[in-house]
Design a protein around this motif. Sequence first.
Motif, PDB file in Angstrom:
ATOM      1  N   GLY A  29       0.826  -1.210   0.000  1.00 43.61           N
ATOM      2  CA  GLY A  29       0.000   0.000   0.000  1.00 43.61           C
ATOM      3  C   GLY A  29       0.853   1.249   0.000  1.00 43.61           C
ATOM      4  N   LYS A  30       1.909   1.226   0.803  1.00 42.19           N
ATOM      5  CA  LYS A  30       2.789   2.383   0.935  1.00 42.19           C
ATOM      6  C   LYS A  30       3.529   2.645  -0.384  1.00 42.19           C
ATOM      7  N   MET A  31       3.964   1.524  -0.995  1.00 39.47           N
ATOM      8  CA  MET A  31       4.691   1.606  -2.261  1.00 39.47           C
ATOM      9  C   MET A  31       3.815   2.242  -3.353  1.00 39.47           C
ATOM     10  N   LEU A  32       2.562   1.788  -3.433  1.00 43.01           N
ATOM     11  CA  LEU A  32       1.644   2.315  -4.448  1.00 43.01           C
ATOM     12  C   LEU A  32       1.335   3.786  -4.187  1.00 43.01           C
ATOM     13  N   ASP A  33       1.213   4.111  -2.917  1.00 44.46           N
ATOM     14  CA  ASP A  33       0.963   5.493  -2.521  1.00 44.46           C
ATOM     15  C   ASP A  33       2.125   6.384  -2.963  1.00 44.46           C
ATOM     16  N   ASP A  34       3.323   5.861  -2.763  1.00 43.36           N
ATOM     17  CA  ASP A  34       4.547   6.566  -3.115  1.00 43.36           C
ATOM     18  C   ASP A  34       4.645   6.780  -4.630  1.00 43.36           C
ATOM     19  N   ILE A  35       4.338   5.733  -5.390  1.00 40.34           N
ATOM     20  CA  ILE A  35       4.368   5.836  -6.859  1.00 40.34           C
ATOM     21  C   ILE A  35       3.301   6.829  -7.328  1.00 40.34           C
ATOM     22  N   GLY A  36       2.157   6.799  -6.690  1.00 39.84           N
ATOM     23  CA  GLY A  36       1.075   7.740  -7.011  1.00 39.84           C
ATOM     24  C   GLY A  36       1.546   9.182  -6.849  1.00 39.84           C
ATOM     25  N   ARG A  37       2.297   9.424  -5.771  1.00 36.74           N
ATOM     26  CA  ARG A  37       2.809  10.797  -5.553  1.00 36.74           C
ATOM     27  C   ARG A  37       3.832  11.170  -6.612  1.00 36.74           C
ATOM     28  N   GLY A  38       4.667  10.194  -6.998  1.00 33.88           N
ATOM     29  CA  GLY A  38       5.647  10.425  -8.068  1.00 33.88           C
ATOM     30  C   GLY A  38       4.950  10.761  -9.373  1.00 33.88           C
ATOM     31  N   LYS A  64      12.739  11.820  -1.699  1.00 37.98           N
ATOM     32  CA  LYS A  64      13.401  11.107  -0.610  1.00 37.98           C
ATOM     33  C   LYS A  64      12.893   9.675  -0.471  1.00 37.98           C
ATOM     34  N   THR A  65      11.614   9.476  -0.768  1.00 40.18           N
ATOM     35  CA  THR A  65      11.060   8.123  -0.594  1.00 40.18           C
ATOM     36  C   THR A  65      11.581   7.189  -1.677  1.00 40.18           C
ATOM     37  N   GLN A  66      11.658   5.915  -1.345  1.00 42.51           N
ATOM     38  CA  GLN A  66      12.414   4.981  -2.163  1.00 42.51           C
ATOM     39  C   GLN A  66      11.736   4.455  -3.427  1.00 42.51           C
ATOM     40  N   GLN A  67      10.510   3.909  -3.305  1.00 43.14           N
ATOM     41  CA  GLN A  67       9.965   3.144  -4.419  1.00 43.14           C
ATOM     42  C   GLN A  67       9.711   3.949  -5.692  1.00 43.14           C
ATOM     43  N   GLY A  68       8.992   5.055  -5.551  1.00 38.78           N
ATOM     44  CA  GLY A  68       8.719   5.889  -6.713  1.00 38.78           C
ATOM     45  C   GLY A  68      10.013   6.302  -7.369  1.00 38.78           C
ATOM     46  N   LEU A 128      -4.915   7.723 -14.599  1.00 37.82           N
ATOM     47  CA  LEU A 128      -4.206   6.600 -13.962  1.00 37.82           C
ATOM     48  C   LEU A 128      -4.096   6.838 -12.452  1.00 37.82           C
ATOM     49  N   ARG A 129      -3.865   8.077 -12.081  1.00 36.62           N
ATOM     50  CA  ARG A 129      -3.723   8.386 -10.647  1.00 36.62           C
ATOM     51  C   ARG A 129      -5.029   8.114  -9.900  1.00 36.62           C
ATOM     52  N   VAL A 130      -6.146   8.442 -10.553  1.00 36.48           N
ATOM     53  CA  VAL A 130      -7.455   8.182  -9.914  1.00 36.48           C
ATOM     54  C   VAL A 130      -7.635   6.676  -9.693  1.00 36.48           C
ATOM     55  N   VAL A 131      -7.341   5.906 -10.736  1.00 36.90           N
ATOM     56  CA  VAL A 131      -7.479   4.440 -10.647  1.00 36.90           C
ATOM     57  C   VAL A 131      -6.510   3.898  -9.594  1.00 36.90           C
ATOM     58  N   LEU A 132      -5.297   4.436  -9.619  1.00 32.57           N
ATOM     59  CA  LEU A 132      -4.266   3.962  -8.678  1.00 32.57           C
ATOM     60  C   LEU A 132      -4.658   4.276  -7.230  1.00 32.57           C
ATOM     61  N   GLU A 133      -5.236   5.470  -7.033  1.00 27.76           N
ATOM     62  CA  GLU A 133      -5.656   5.861  -5.681  1.00 27.76           C
ATOM     63  C   GLU A 133      -6.711   4.897  -5.147  1.00 27.76           C
TER      64      GLU A 133
END
Lengths: 166, 302
Positions: A29-38, A64-68, A128-133
């Motif tokens: 969940g955190k990873m997807l959230d991070d990619i969403g912000r990217g 600073k966050t890793q995954q995105g 895509l961001r809407v779907v990802l969220e």
Amino acid sequence: MLKVLGVLLVWSGCVLWGMRAAAVLYRRGKMLDDIGRGLELLERDLALSRDAMPELLKRASHRKTQQGKWLFLNCMAELEKGNSFADSWHAALDKSDLTRQDRDLLAGLSHVMGRFETDGQVQALSRLRVVLERHTEHIRRQAQSMGKVYSALGVTVGGFVSLMLV
Amino acid sequence: MESYRQAVGVLPQPLRAQALAVDELVMARTEEVRLRVGMPPTLVLPEGEWPIPGAVPVDTGLLGQVVELASRWSLHTVLEQLRRGYLTVEGGHRLGLCGTAVMEGGTIHALRDLSGANLRVARQKKGIAGPTAAVLCGEGQLPNTLILAPPGAGKTTLLRDLIRCLSSGEVGRPVRVAVADERGELAALWHGRPSMDLGSCTDILDSCPKALAIPMLLRGMNPHVIAVDEITDREDIAAMEQAVGCGVALLATAHGSGPEDLKRRPIYWEMVRKRIFQVLVTIRVEEGRRVIQTDAMERFLC
């Protein structure tokens, strides 16, 4: 004494397994959230600067966050090899810790980015961001409910196996 | 040779490797790389076209990849250029494109079903304009000069070196040259830095239509000379007419096989009639050698 130690080891092993399974869900969940912000950063930057993909990816990866960050950096590294954007994006997704389901969701971007007018790309990113969220929210809820189940399951299975051994 | 290596960088693998495997002498003399759907890719040398050894015939997929690489995976940054049938890549190399034009409201909206591409290798040849610059500046001040030559004869190369000569003071004192580099070929600006040496007193306005760039340069840069490449529109002529009235010297190029084309093309004849240019420089290719000739424009008025 050895028996007690063995029982303790088995019990803690099961507890750890349960906790790990729960942590994997939380991390997803955190990873997807991070990619969403990217992606949000990429979308805003593209709309404003209308810059080329390497520059946009470079700026999107300065976080600073890793995954995105690693997703964008890996994509850039593939582009520098002379690959197409579609191949580079797919390769970057394959290198990430994302699940197949998450990767399939993000893969659609490869057919849009760098191929159309700026507005079209911005719209695709926004959609895509809407779907990802929505997907991330679902994963987060799943992590909350299933995380507790996995943790409890670990403790229970550990206790049960320990009792059997005793 | 370095220019060639840089230019073929926009070709996808394995074609890039095949293009880089040719003899160094061939690399140094290659002027263009031609890609035509269904035909093997060729290198254009002064004596003719030669296929790239080992390369398979070009297909539309390959042309798409070339455009993707040349646009740095960012079609949105080059759409305006693509609508005009070309795009300029790092180093000032120009990728000309052919295909089916998608029309909208009487103008080209996009190109689809690409059928061919022409990658022109941009080279800086320092010193080639020395004798011409000496003739042009013989009387102290540069007259308004038009360089006329057919495509591929070296107009842009000559103009680039003339700008360098004037700006670096190789003939007389250095003068401020403002360049309206609409196609990005003269200076090949890359992140604000010119890839080509245009001298120390040169200001470059990149990717801006000439008709808009000329008044902007006049207002903002206080130039002695304004240089533009490839006059094609009436708007360009109107902007140049304004500049002439402001006491600035003009250096420009135009497509034409010889002075007779000045009368054939109405847009050129308008320039001659309005006496915008005082000197005509023509380039002819004779037995593989380029011959540069300078004449007074007055000669062609009658």
